[in-house]
Design an enzyme around this catalytic site. Sequence first.
Site, mmCIF file in Angstrom:
data_model
loop_
_atom_site.group_PDB
_atom_site.id
_atom_site.type_symbol
_atom_site.label_atom_id
_atom_site.label_comp_id
_atom_site.label_asym_id
_atom_site.label_seq_id
_atom_site.Cartn_x
_atom_site.Cartn_y
_atom_site.Cartn_z
ATOM 1 N N TYR A 1 0.837 -1.207 0.000
ATOM 2 C CA TYR A 1 0.000 0.000 0.000
ATOM 3 C C TYR A 1 0.867 1.250 0.000
ATOM 4 O O TYR A 1 0.629 2.187 -0.770
ATOM 5 C CB TYR A 1 -0.914 -0.010 1.225
ATOM 6 N N LYS B 1 0.986 4.179 -2.984
ATOM 7 C CA LYS B 1 0.645 5.575 -2.701
ATOM 8 C C LYS B 1 1.836 6.506 -2.971
ATOM 9 O O LYS B 1 1.652 7.653 -3.381
ATOM 10 C CB LYS B 1 0.168 5.718 -1.257
ATOM 11 N N SER C 1 -14.530 5.538 8.018
ATOM 12 C CA SER C 1 -15.860 5.032 7.652
ATOM 13 C C SER C 1 -15.899 4.377 6.276
ATOM 14 O O SER C 1 -16.953 3.929 5.833
ATOM 15 C CB SER C 1 -16.889 6.172 7.714
#
Length: 206
Positions: free
Chosen positions: A69, A73, A104
């Site tokens: 990840y 990025k 969320s």
Amino acid sequence: MATNHIGPFLLTHLLLDYLITAAHMTGDARIVNVTCSHHDNEQYSGVSELDTNNFQLTKEGTFSSQQAYKNSKLCNVLFTYQLADSLQGTGVIVNSVNPGMVPSTQLDSKASKLTRCFRLFCLHYLLRCAKFTQTKRQAGKQVALLATSDEYKGLSGNYYENGVPERSSIESYDKELRQKVWNISRKLAGLSKDDGFDEISLSSIV
């Protein structure tokens, strides 16, 4: 890497002629790459610098989801800087944005119930008051403003947090690394040397 970086890299390539034409006709065309603070290996433990000789972490014992990840990025930021330089004079501006932590989302959908509960209730609801986290609406607004607001017209090659330009990681300013990632990405995306992606100018559309 394929989803977070190579896919957007290829999509940008496929749309580039249209973006340059739009910039020539309207004076404004924009590319916004969404990254996050995890691109900085100096801020987070357990991750290291990007190894271009192990770009997809295929060497035995080197793969971890956190490292994969982080690398993807970082590539978003490296791509932003390299493309912004390549597009100078075309009217197309390129920026990257870290929209902040958004607990969320479904990023941890495969995590344990305890982890998901912690992120949603502890991080999202408690830390939101201290502005450490963002709602999906707040995060999306940052991306939308970079893409549409007159405030950012003509500003290119920047990394944004909370609507203002910030310094990205030390690693992201390595020009040699940028070029290596650019070349590897072209190869993985199946782009030929004759597609003109490295030599961009308005001459082809004027």
